[in-house]
Design an enzyme around this catalytic site. Structure first.
Site, PDB file in Angstrom:
ATOM      1  N   ASP A  57      39.295-110.096  27.670  1.00  0.00           N
ATOM      2  CA  ASP A  57      40.345-109.478  26.851  1.00  0.00           C
ATOM      3  C   ASP A  57      40.669-110.372  25.654  1.00  0.00           C
ATOM      4  OD1 ASP A  57      41.638-111.441  28.262  1.00  0.00           O
ATOM      5  OD2 ASP A  57      43.267-110.169  29.000  1.00  0.00           O
ATOM      6  N   LYS A 125      37.487-108.575  36.233  1.00  0.00           N
ATOM      7  CA  LYS A 125      38.251-109.820  36.412  1.00  0.00           C
ATOM      8  C   LYS A 125      39.733-109.489  36.283  1.00  0.00           C
ATOM      9  CE  LYS A 125      38.103-113.333  33.278  1.00  0.00           C
ATOM     10  NZ  LYS A 125      39.479-113.347  32.749  1.00  0.00           N
ATOM     11  N   GLU A 127      43.695-111.233  36.305  1.00  0.00           N
ATOM     12  CA  GLU A 127      44.502-112.449  36.230  1.00  0.00           C
ATOM     13  C   GLU A 127      45.612-112.427  37.275  1.00  0.00           C
ATOM     14  OE1 GLU A 127      45.945-113.393  32.313  1.00  0.00           O
ATOM     15  OE2 GLU A 127      43.952-113.205  31.423  1.00  0.00           O
ATOM     16  N   GLU A 194      41.440-121.734  34.665  1.00  0.00           N
ATOM     17  CA  GLU A 194      41.561-122.074  33.243  1.00  0.00           C
ATOM     18  C   GLU A 194      42.626-123.158  33.032  1.00  0.00           C
ATOM     19  OE1 GLU A 194      41.866-118.664  30.675  1.00  0.00           O
ATOM     20  OE2 GLU A 194      42.310-119.889  28.903  1.00  0.00           O
TER      21      GLU A 194
HETATM   22  O1  KIV Z   1      39.294-113.257  28.041  1.00  0.00           O
HETATM   23  C1  KIV Z   1      38.603-114.270  28.152  1.00  0.00           C
HETATM   24  O2  KIV Z   1      37.836-114.637  27.250  1.00  0.00           O
HETATM   25  C2  KIV Z   1      38.689-115.031  29.381  1.00  0.00           C
HETATM   26  C3  KIV Z   1      37.972-116.336  29.439  1.00  0.00           C
HETATM   27  C4  KIV Z   1      38.629-117.316  28.585  1.00  0.00           C
HETATM   28  C5  KIV Z   1      37.789-116.819  30.833  1.00  0.00           C
HETATM   29  O3  KIV Z   1      39.345-114.633  30.287  1.00  0.00           O
END
Ligand code: KIV
Length: 277
Positions: A57, A125, A127, A194
């Site tokens: 994102d 993915k 968060e 991160e």
């Molecule tokens: O959105 C993104 O680029 C990410 C990475 C930094 C892991 O989540």
């Protein structure tokens, strides 16, 4: 890595699968991951040794010039996932579930994740953890592999008070570790960590059987991810954890200046660059 070179230069890598991530950790082979947002870069990445690609994102910031990832929408993520998949037939592709898309209840999250999978993602993915444990479980039980993301979670920019290293205090470090263990227990196939201290990245990686892919999480994790435009020098990001491999912005600017100068002095187009009758 087991690869065979095809005629068109596309390496026919044995594509990673979600269970393959865990196998990679068992065999101590580090995982390389990079973000991508369009078909042009995807076509380049497809010919490289990179293991895995993320339609992050961060697209909202890198492509659309937004200040945070919060303006990313499911339509944006779906369209960019489709574009990347069109240029990247042979690599494991993860797409980010954008801000709030997994916080509006299970049916809404299934709908959103389904759009990303139908656009070509192999996994999504997500968060954080607290409050969406059931959603993660439901997605996994619906056949959608989930990659976790803890530490600095950019979608929580406002509650975190900005982009800061996380887990420096003992309690915060313990919270991140217990959430990581929970994500593994829920069935996530891998985890992005991160911006956390190196010792914590290592401790979590050693405590999990799923691979930990770090971005600013030190050297003791199972793989690394960077934003493509940062490593190519196409962004202004100058952070401790970014290694810039080329000065992409300078290369592009120099090429454009050469083009301008060739137009002004009349050397472009040349005889070979025009059509005859
Ligand atoms: O959105 C993104 O680029 C990410 C990475 C930094 C892991 O989540």
């Amino acid at each position: 890595m087991d690869t065979t070179q095809k005629k068109d230069g596309v390496k026919n890598s044995i594509t990673l699968t979600a269970p393959g991530f865990i196998k990679r950790k068992k065999t101590h082979q580090k995982i390389s991951m990079v973000t991508c947002y369009d078909a042009a870069f995807a076509k380049i990445i497809t010919k490289t040794d990179i293991d895995c690609v993320l339609v992050g994102d961060s697209c909202a910031m890198v492509v659309y010039g937004e200040k945070t990832t919060i303006p990313a929408t499911i339509n944006m993520m779906r369209d960019h996932t489709k574009a990347v998949r069109n240029g990247l037939p042979n690599k494991f592709l993860v797409a980010d579930m954008p801000f709030l898309s997994f916080r509006k209840g299970i049916p809404s999250a299934v709908e959103a994740a389904g759009e990303l999978m139908q656009a070509g993602a192999d996994a999504v993915k997500i968060e954080g953890l607290t409050g969406h444990e059931d959603t993660i479980t439901h997605l996994i039980h619906s056949g959608i592999p989930v990659m976790g993301h803890l530490g600095l979670t950019p979608q929580f920019y406002h509650s975190l008070g900005g982009y800061k290293v996380q887990g420096r205090e003992i309690q915060a470090a313990q919270d991140i570790k217990s959430q990581a263990l929970k994500l593994e227990e829920l069935g996530c196939f891998s985890l992005v960590l991160e911006c956390i201290p190196e010792y914590l990245g290592g401790e979590i990686a050693r405590s999990l059987t799923i691979p930990v892919i770090g971005i600013g999480a030190g050297r003791e994790v199972d793989g690394q991810v960077l934003v493509l435009h940062d490593l190519l020098g196409l962004s202004d990001t100058k952070t401790t954890f970014v290694r810039q491999y080329i000065s992409g912005a300078d290369l592009v600017a120099n090429a454009l200046n050469s083009y301008c100068s060739d137009i002004s002095d009349g050397s472009f187009p040349s005889e070979s660059e025009v059509f005859s009758v």
